[in-house]
Design a protein around this motif. Structure first.
Motif, PDB file in Angstrom:
ATOM      1  N   MET A  68      33.767  -8.830  80.331  1.00 55.93           N
ATOM      2  CA  MET A  68      34.937  -8.071  79.664  1.00 55.93           C
ATOM      3  C   MET A  68      33.989  -7.072  78.707  1.00 55.93           C
ATOM      4  SD  MET A  68      37.447  -8.635  81.436  1.00 55.93           S
ATOM      5  CE  MET A  68      37.842  -9.973  82.295  1.00 55.93           C
ATOM      6  N   MET A  69      33.312  -7.803  77.888  1.00 52.07           N
ATOM      7  CA  MET A  69      32.362  -6.876  77.014  1.00 52.07           C
ATOM      8  C   MET A  69      31.715  -5.624  77.765  1.00 52.07           C
ATOM      9  SD  MET A  69      33.046  -7.967  74.117  1.00 52.07           S
ATOM     10  CE  MET A  69      31.649  -7.468  72.963  1.00 52.07           C
ATOM     11  N   ALA A  70      30.743  -6.072  78.858  1.00 54.22           N
ATOM     12  CA  ALA A  70      30.245  -5.059  79.658  1.00 54.22           C
ATOM     13  C   ALA A  70      31.270  -4.052  79.943  1.00 54.22           C
ATOM     14  CB  ALA A  70      29.333  -5.806  80.604  1.00 54.22           C
ATOM     15  N   MET A  71      32.204  -4.513  80.564  1.00 50.64           N
ATOM     16  CA  MET A  71      33.225  -3.424  81.265  1.00 50.64           C
ATOM     17  C   MET A  71      33.692  -2.435  80.059  1.00 50.64           C
ATOM     18  SD  MET A  71      34.823  -5.325  84.534  1.00 50.64           S
ATOM     19  CE  MET A  71      35.138  -6.864  83.759  1.00 50.64           C
ATOM     20  N   ALA A  72      34.360  -3.024  79.188  1.00 57.64           N
ATOM     21  CA  ALA A  72      34.928  -2.511  78.176  1.00 57.64           C
ATOM     22  C   ALA A  72      33.978  -1.477  77.368  1.00 57.64           C
ATOM     23  CB  ALA A  72      35.606  -3.464  76.920  1.00 57.64           C
ATOM     24  N   GLU A  73      32.682  -1.854  77.117  1.00 53.83           N
ATOM     25  CA  GLU A  73      31.516  -0.901  76.460  1.00 53.83           C
ATOM     26  C   GLU A  73      31.559   0.329  77.463  1.00 53.83           C
ATOM     27  OE1 GLU A  73      27.530  -1.118  74.379  1.00 53.83           O
ATOM     28  OE2 GLU A  73      27.914  -2.628  75.771  1.00 53.83           O
ATOM     29  N   SER A  74      31.640   0.026  78.786  1.00 50.66           N
ATOM     30  CA  SER A  74      31.209   1.130  79.691  1.00 50.66           C
ATOM     31  C   SER A  74      32.269   2.250  79.571  1.00 50.66           C
ATOM     32  CB  SER A  74      31.278   0.496  81.204  1.00 50.66           C
ATOM     33  OG  SER A  74      29.997  -0.088  81.507  1.00 50.66           O
ATOM     34  N   LEU A  75      33.637   1.676  79.559  1.00 47.32           N
ATOM     35  CA  LEU A  75      34.780   2.363  79.551  1.00 47.32           C
ATOM     36  C   LEU A  75      34.724   3.192  78.143  1.00 47.32           C
ATOM     37  CD1 LEU A  75      36.978   3.001  81.522  1.00 47.32           C
ATOM     38  CD2 LEU A  75      38.353   1.328  80.376  1.00 47.32           C
ATOM     39  N   LEU A  76      34.422   2.689  77.137  1.00 43.46           N
ATOM     40  CA  LEU A  76      34.396   3.283  75.807  1.00 43.46           C
ATOM     41  C   LEU A  76      33.347   4.379  75.679  1.00 43.46           C
ATOM     42  CD1 LEU A  76      34.782   0.075  73.171  1.00 43.46           C
ATOM     43  CD2 LEU A  76      36.309   2.297  73.457  1.00 43.46           C
ATOM     44  N   ALA A  77      32.416   4.297  76.615  1.00 42.63           N
ATOM     45  CA  ALA A  77      31.385   5.252  76.603  1.00 42.63           C
ATOM     46  C   ALA A  77      31.786   6.553  77.266  1.00 42.63           C
ATOM     47  CB  ALA A  77      30.012   5.046  77.110  1.00 42.63           C
ATOM     48  N   VAL A  78      33.214   6.540  77.992  1.00 44.53           N
ATOM     49  CA  VAL A  78      33.420   7.571  78.617  1.00 44.53           C
ATOM     50  C   VAL A  78      34.374   8.324  77.735  1.00 44.53           C
ATOM     51  CG1 VAL A  78      35.208   8.348  80.651  1.00 44.53           C
ATOM     52  CG2 VAL A  78      33.713   6.274  80.956  1.00 44.53           C
ATOM     53  N   SER A  79      34.416   9.624  77.636  1.00 44.72           N
ATOM     54  CA  SER A  79      35.079  10.638  76.914  1.00 44.72           C
ATOM     55  C   SER A  79      36.550  10.683  77.338  1.00 44.72           C
ATOM     56  CB  SER A  79      34.300  11.777  76.747  1.00 44.72           C
ATOM     57  OG  SER A  79      34.408  12.363  77.906  1.00 44.72           O
ATOM     58  N   ASP A  80      37.526   9.597  77.583  1.00 42.27           N
ATOM     59  CA  ASP A  80      38.618   9.586  78.036  1.00 42.27           C
ATOM     60  C   ASP A  80      39.537   8.893  76.819  1.00 42.27           C
ATOM     61  OD1 ASP A  80      41.041   9.233  79.410  1.00 42.27           O
ATOM     62  OD2 ASP A  80      40.212   7.770  80.772  1.00 42.27           O
TER      63      ASP A  80
END
Length: 168
Positions: A84-96
């Motif tokens: 979950m940490m890896a996926m959440a961090e990936s999503l936070l990197a997106v400017s959305d």
């Protein structure tokens, strides 16, 4: 991510989960050292900077499915927090600006993996909401820590979060 490491001239293979978004030239694996664990014990106690760990081809089909503008909900307990940490961090990197809800269950506050990082994300990203259920912690300790409460993740606890029904 399957890895191979040489221990006493034997190649040992184990599979671990990425615990951060992939970055150019770096990966993070979170490995709990188990009593009697040959590879985890070696990595925790005997490996040194410069040792070689071979990453093999990833396997499995556990991945993030999100769409721009759609809320995301991450639910984990214990060491299940790792992917979950890896996926959440990936999503936070997106400017959305789509909302993210990170819900985690742990026995104690001190035993909650990645808590400082999760708190930092909560401070840095208005769209990131964190709630932690602690099932073996004293109420007095928990009441002073925002976003934490005594309890377990169950249907009632989830319902109290008022999560969007169309979240990924």
């Amino acid at each position: 991510l399957p890895i191979a490491v040489e221990i006493d001239r034997q190649t040992m293979r184990r599979t671990y989960t990425l615990s951060c978004a992939p970055r150019k030239g770096a990966l993070r694996l979170s490995i709990k050292s188990l009593s009697g664990g040959l590879v985890s014990g070696h990595l925790a106690n005997q490996s040194q900077i410069g040792d070689t760990i071979t990453a093999l081809s990833p396997a499995g089909d556990f991945f993030l499915q999100s769409k721009p503008g759609q809320a995301s909900v991450f639910i984990s307990a214990g060491i299940g927090i790792t992917p979950m940490m890896a996926m959440a961090e990936s999503l936070l990197a997106v400017s959305d600006d789509s909302p993210m809800y990170f819900l985690h269950g742990s026995r104690t506050l001190a035993g909650t993996a990645f808590l400082p990082e999760l708190r930092r994300w909560q401070q840095q990203h208005a769209r990131f909401s964190l709630a932690v259920a602690l099932d073996a912690e004293e109420s007095e300790k928990v009441s002073s820590v925002p976003g934490t409460e005594v309890g377990r993740i169950d249907a009632a606890w989830l319902k109290a979060r008022n999560l969007p029904l169309d979240a990924a």
